[in-house]
Design a protein around this motif. Structure first.
Motif, PDB file in Angstrom:
ATOM      1  N   ASP A   1       0.831  -1.195   0.000  1.00 12.38           N
ATOM      2  CA  ASP A   1       0.000   0.000   0.000  1.00 12.38           C
ATOM      3  C   ASP A   1       0.873   1.255   0.000  1.00 12.38           C
ATOM      4  O   ASP A   1       1.893   1.323   0.678  1.00 12.38           O
ATOM      5  CB  ASP A   1      -0.904   0.015   1.231  1.00 12.38           C
ATOM      6  CG  ASP A   1      -2.133   0.880   1.029  1.00 12.38           C
ATOM      7  OD1 ASP A   1      -2.287   1.437  -0.074  1.00 12.38           O
ATOM      8  OD2 ASP A   1      -2.948   0.994   1.966  1.00 12.38           O
TER       9      ASP A   1
ATOM     10  N   PHE B   1      -4.497  -7.964   0.519  1.00 12.80           N
ATOM     11  CA  PHE B   1      -3.664  -7.802   1.707  1.00 12.80           C
ATOM     12  C   PHE B   1      -2.440  -6.967   1.370  1.00 12.80           C
ATOM     13  O   PHE B   1      -1.786  -7.187   0.344  1.00 12.80           O
ATOM     14  CB  PHE B   1      -3.213  -9.164   2.246  1.00 12.80           C
ATOM     15  CG  PHE B   1      -2.183  -9.072   3.345  1.00 12.80           C
ATOM     16  CD1 PHE B   1      -2.468  -8.420   4.535  1.00 12.80           C
ATOM     17  CD2 PHE B   1      -0.921  -9.635   3.190  1.00 12.80           C
ATOM     18  CE1 PHE B   1      -1.517  -8.326   5.545  1.00 12.80           C
ATOM     19  CE2 PHE B   1       0.033  -9.547   4.200  1.00 12.80           C
ATOM     20  CZ  PHE B   1      -0.274  -8.899   5.383  1.00 12.80           C
ATOM     21  N   SER B   2      -2.159  -5.993   2.232  1.00 12.12           N
ATOM     22  CA  SER B   2      -0.937  -5.196   2.115  1.00 12.12           C
ATOM     23  C   SER B   2      -0.134  -5.379   3.396  1.00 12.12           C
ATOM     24  O   SER B   2      -0.637  -5.090   4.485  1.00 12.12           O
ATOM     25  CB  SER B   2      -1.260  -3.711   1.922  1.00 12.12           C
ATOM     26  OG  SER B   2      -0.094  -2.928   2.066  1.00 12.12           O
TER      27      SER B   2
ATOM     28  N   TYR C   1       2.305  -0.076   4.988  1.00 14.57           N
ATOM     29  CA  TYR C   1       2.035   1.168   4.281  1.00 14.57           C
ATOM     30  C   TYR C   1       3.362   1.900   4.134  1.00 14.57           C
ATOM     31  O   TYR C   1       4.090   2.103   5.115  1.00 14.57           O
ATOM     32  CB  TYR C   1       1.037   2.056   5.027  1.00 14.57           C
ATOM     33  CG  TYR C   1       0.794   3.356   4.302  1.00 14.57           C
ATOM     34  CD1 TYR C   1      -0.072   3.397   3.217  1.00 14.57           C
ATOM     35  CD2 TYR C   1       1.471   4.516   4.662  1.00 14.57           C
ATOM     36  CE1 TYR C   1      -0.261   4.579   2.508  1.00 14.57           C
ATOM     37  CE2 TYR C   1       1.276   5.700   3.966  1.00 14.57           C
ATOM     38  CZ  TYR C   1       0.409   5.719   2.895  1.00 14.57           C
ATOM     39  OH  TYR C   1       0.226   6.886   2.195  1.00 14.57           O
TER      40      TYR C   1
ATOM     41  N   ASN D   1       0.841  -3.927   8.869  1.00 14.17           N
ATOM     42  CA  ASN D   1      -0.482  -4.523   8.831  1.00 14.17           C
ATOM     43  C   ASN D   1      -0.386  -5.929   9.414  1.00 14.17           C
ATOM     44  O   ASN D   1       0.228  -6.815   8.821  1.00 14.17           O
ATOM     45  CB  ASN D   1      -0.997  -4.591   7.391  1.00 14.17           C
ATOM     46  CG  ASN D   1      -2.429  -5.101   7.313  1.00 14.17           C
ATOM     47  OD1 ASN D   1      -3.035  -5.487   8.306  1.00 14.17           O
ATOM     48  ND2 ASN D   1      -2.982  -5.115   6.121  1.00 14.17           N
TER      49      ASN D   1
ATOM     50  N   HIS E   1     -10.809  -3.546   5.725  1.00 15.90           N
ATOM     51  CA  HIS E   1     -10.342  -2.171   5.577  1.00 15.90           C
ATOM     52  C   HIS E   1      -8.880  -2.121   6.014  1.00 15.90           C
ATOM     53  O   HIS E   1      -8.514  -2.677   7.054  1.00 15.90           O
ATOM     54  CB  HIS E   1     -11.181  -1.216   6.428  1.00 15.90           C
ATOM     55  CG  HIS E   1     -12.640  -1.306   6.141  1.00 15.90           C
ATOM     56  ND1 HIS E   1     -13.197  -0.874   4.959  1.00 15.90           N
ATOM     57  CD2 HIS E   1     -13.661  -1.805   6.875  1.00 15.90           C
ATOM     58  CE1 HIS E   1     -14.508  -1.084   4.979  1.00 15.90           C
ATOM     59  NE2 HIS E   1     -14.808  -1.646   6.122  1.00 15.90           N
ATOM     60  N   ARG E   2      -8.055  -1.469   5.216  1.00 15.84           N
ATOM     61  CA  ARG E   2      -6.627  -1.468   5.491  1.00 15.84           C
ATOM     62  C   ARG E   2      -6.310  -0.564   6.685  1.00 15.84           C
ATOM     63  O   ARG E   2      -6.298   0.652   6.568  1.00 15.84           O
ATOM     64  CB  ARG E   2      -5.855  -1.027   4.247  1.00 15.84           C
ATOM     65  CG  ARG E   2      -6.022  -2.008   3.091  1.00 15.84           C
ATOM     66  CD  ARG E   2      -5.147  -1.646   1.916  1.00 15.84           C
ATOM     67  NE  ARG E   2      -5.240  -2.658   0.866  1.00 15.84           N
ATOM     68  CZ  ARG E   2      -4.428  -2.728  -0.172  1.00 15.84           C
ATOM     69  NH1 ARG E   2      -3.486  -1.839  -0.322  1.00 15.84           N
ATOM     70  NH2 ARG E   2      -4.565  -3.676  -1.071  1.00 15.84           N
TER      71      ARG E   2
ATOM     72  N   TYR F   1      -3.499   0.108   9.881  1.00 18.12           N
ATOM     73  CA  TYR F   1      -2.073  -0.098  10.086  1.00 18.12           C
ATOM     74  C   TYR F   1      -1.653   0.322  11.488  1.00 18.12           C
ATOM     75  O   TYR F   1      -2.153   1.304  12.041  1.00 18.12           O
ATOM     76  CB  TYR F   1      -1.263   0.699   9.057  1.00 18.12           C
ATOM     77  CG  TYR F   1      -1.514   0.252   7.643  1.00 18.12           C
ATOM     78  CD1 TYR F   1      -0.863  -0.847   7.108  1.00 18.12           C
ATOM     79  CD2 TYR F   1      -2.437   0.923   6.837  1.00 18.12           C
ATOM     80  CE1 TYR F   1      -1.102  -1.272   5.811  1.00 18.12           C
ATOM     81  CE2 TYR F   1      -2.683   0.505   5.539  1.00 18.12           C
ATOM     82  CZ  TYR F   1      -2.009  -0.594   5.036  1.00 18.12           C
ATOM     83  OH  TYR F   1      -2.257  -1.019   3.758  1.00 18.12           O
TER      84      TYR F   1
ATOM     85  N   ARG G   1      -5.605   4.703   9.766  1.00 14.86           N
ATOM     86  CA  ARG G   1      -5.940   4.481   8.363  1.00 14.86           C
ATOM     87  C   ARG G   1      -5.481   5.700   7.570  1.00 14.86           C
ATOM     88  O   ARG G   1      -5.521   6.833   8.060  1.00 14.86           O
ATOM     89  CB  ARG G   1      -7.429   4.217   8.155  1.00 14.86           C
ATOM     90  CG  ARG G   1      -8.336   5.403   8.399  1.00 14.86           C
ATOM     91  CD  ARG G   1      -9.802   5.021   8.203  1.00 14.86           C
ATOM     92  NE  ARG G   1     -10.692   6.164   8.392  1.00 14.86           N
ATOM     93  CZ  ARG G   1     -11.121   6.937   7.402  1.00 14.86           C
ATOM     94  NH1 ARG G   1     -10.738   6.700   6.150  1.00 14.86           N
ATOM     95  NH2 ARG G   1     -11.925   7.954   7.639  1.00 14.86           N
TER      96      ARG G   1
END
Length: 531
Positions: free
Chosen positions: A267, A289-290, A293, A303, A310-311, A313, A382
């Motif tokens: 991401d 999936f990331s 960031y 992550n 929802h991503r 972190y 986020r």
């Protein structure tokens, strides 16, 4: 009488049978050895990840001490002669001696993205290693079979894992040729493997380019697979590829690889639209999936929950020294004081500030996050937007998040249209405001719509006015002209990304600019307008 011919035939076949048996025995040994290497590799990775997780838990339980230690490391690494801050960890003294700075406007215009100061590779490397180890283990726990031998393939030259691992990384059985420099070879190797459970790509926009290229060059790729380039000829697999492409983009990935479970990308800024387009079309039905960031060239957030839709972190306290600058309503106050990570308030938005240990520069990165929770004493965030991607021709300050929301609402009113990519230019960059009020030039790449009517173009301006009272007021008085929307042909944004990558100091990951501030980049899209 038939016995002699049968005996003679058997004698002739014995060497061949012996050779086949020998090959099977060798294949079995190689398969056993590969399996053993895979198990040992996972054992090593698991041990290293457990150690990293223990470090992370300790640091997030004692945030104040962790950030004091990060600051101490930062000051000890300072290369300034006679640095008055050496040996001191007093936050007030540190802030008083080192005012906040930004990347220069010249750099932003040339690159379309904010630059990070030359942070220590050691610091970035440690953060990247932690993100990779913890991400691999978290992914394996959420999707137990995706990282089995031959279960994953990377479709791009860049990897979503921030840190490349030598051995045991090579023993994990990726479907790819080590050192491959041709992205077409990577795609062909993945297409030859119908049992894949995970697709990997450097970023979502890179994966979007892969699927667009797969549609455009599908027949050529099928021909290469049928002819055995690379590897043995696979005519049946080539036929499957042709049949899957004939059914259109929606759900294409699962038709090609029925066992697929997850798509892994790193991401970074400007990736949300590509993720949405992939999820709605080619990768429909798959999880994304990331592992981290990344902002301005470095990994900043982790992550640890692959199953989270929802991503979100974790913003860890080290090894980089990170501060949070509160974002005020509509603008940023230069005099605002930064906060430490443990002082973050849930629901509030902050700009990330990173200190370079070599030059002792406190740099505002421009990346804005919102605190949505906590892990021990550490904020969970986020990503919201990048301040460098704000549009403003009369001081209206249309942020990246606000513009993307308005554009999404407008595209939703265009029958059959799906947004793949977009870019914005302030009219002064292209000299298109001569004889008219300053305005935005907006370039969009769509699927499902070949022409834009004037009614459809006007909907974006209406949505912007609804989203921003300031913009609506300027439009009412005629100080700002209506946004002009242009439809570009397929491949326009791939060409833009190629132009960005050609810059000598192109960042990694290649964050996608949504506001172009350099003429030659804007013209790259302008020259490809079809409607």
């Amino acid at each position: 009488m038939l016995l002699w011919p049968l005996l003679l035939l058997l004698l002739l076949l014995l060497p061949t049978l012996a050779l086949l048996r020998q090959r099977r025995s060798q294949d079995a040994k190689l398969s056993w050895l590969a399996g053993l290497q895979h198990q040992v590799a996972w054992g090593a990775l698991g041990w290293a990840a457990t150690w990293q997780r223990r470090k992370l838990e300790q640091s997030t339980l004692h945030m104040h001490q962790s950030q004091q230690q990060a600051l101490r490391w930062c000051l000890q690494g300072a290369q300034r002669p006679h640095c008055p801050l050496r040996g001191s960890t007093d936050i007030s003294t540190f802030r008083n001696h080192l005012p906040l700075t930004k990347a220069s406007q010249t750099q932003e215009e040339e690159r379309g993205e904010q630059l990070l100061p030359p942070t220590s590779h050691q610091d970035l490397g440690e953060a990247s290693l932690q993100a990779t180890l913890l991400g691999l283990v978290a992914l394996n726990k959420a999707y137990p079979e995706v990282l089995d031998q031959g279960g994953a393939a990377c479709l791009t030259l860049t990897s979503p894992w921030p840190r490349s691992l030598p051995w045991p990384g090579k023993a994990l059985g990726r479907v790819s040729t080590p050192g491959t420099k041709d992205p077409r070879v990577l795609l062909l190797e993945a297409l030859r493997s119908p049992g894949l459970r995970a697709l990997e790509a450097g970023t979502a926009v890179e994966l979007l380019d892969v699927f667009l290229g797969l549609e455009a060059d599908g027949e050529e790729l099928a021909g290469a697979i049928a002819a055995g380039n690379p590897g043995a000829p696979l005519p049946e697999r080539a036929a499957e590829l042709r049949e899957a492409l004939e059914q259109g983009p929606r759900g294409l990935a699962l038709r090609l690889w029925p066992k697929l479970q997850v798509v892994v990308t790193l991401d970074a800024g400007g990736q949300a639209e590509a993720v949405a387009a992939l999820g709605a079309l080619w990768c429909q039905g798959l999880a994304f999936f990331s592992p981290a960031y990344a902002a301005s060239g470095g990994v900043l957030c982790l992550n640890l929950q692959p199953e989270q839709p929802h991503r979100l972190y974790l913003l860890p306290p080290g090894p980089l020294f990170i501060e949070l600058l509160p974002v005020k309503e509509g603008t940023q106050e230069e005099a605002a004081s930064t906060l430490l990570l443990a002082e973050a308030q849930q629901g509030e938005e902050y700009e990330l500030v990173l200190t370079d240990r070599a030059s002792l520069t406190r740099c505002r990165l421009g990346d804005v996050v919102q605190v949505v929770g906590a892990h021990n004493q550490c904020p969970v965030v986020r990503f919201i937007c990048r301040l460098s991607q704000t549009l403003s021709v009369r001081g209206e300050d249309i942020g990246e998040d606000l513009f993307s929301e308005a554009l999404g609402q407008a595209v939703g009113q265009w029958p059959g249209a799906k947004l793949l990519d977009h870019g914005c230019v302030e009219s002064s960059i292209l000299d298109s405001a001569v004889g008219s009020a300053p305005h935005y030039e907006v370039f969009v790449e769509l699927r499902g719509l070949r022409n834009l009517s004037e009614e459809n173009r006007d909907k974006l301006d209406h949505c912007l006015q609804e989203a921003s009272p300031r913009y609506k007021s300027l439009r009412f008085w005629g100080s700002v002209g209506p946004a002009r929307v242009h439809l570009v042909g397929q491949g326009a944004f791939r060409a833009l990304r190629a132009a960005l990558a050609a810059c000598p100091s192109s960042p990694f990951p290649p964050a996608m600019p949504r506001v172009l501030r350099h003429r030659h980049l804007a013209q790259c899209l302008q020259q490809r307008v079809v409607s």
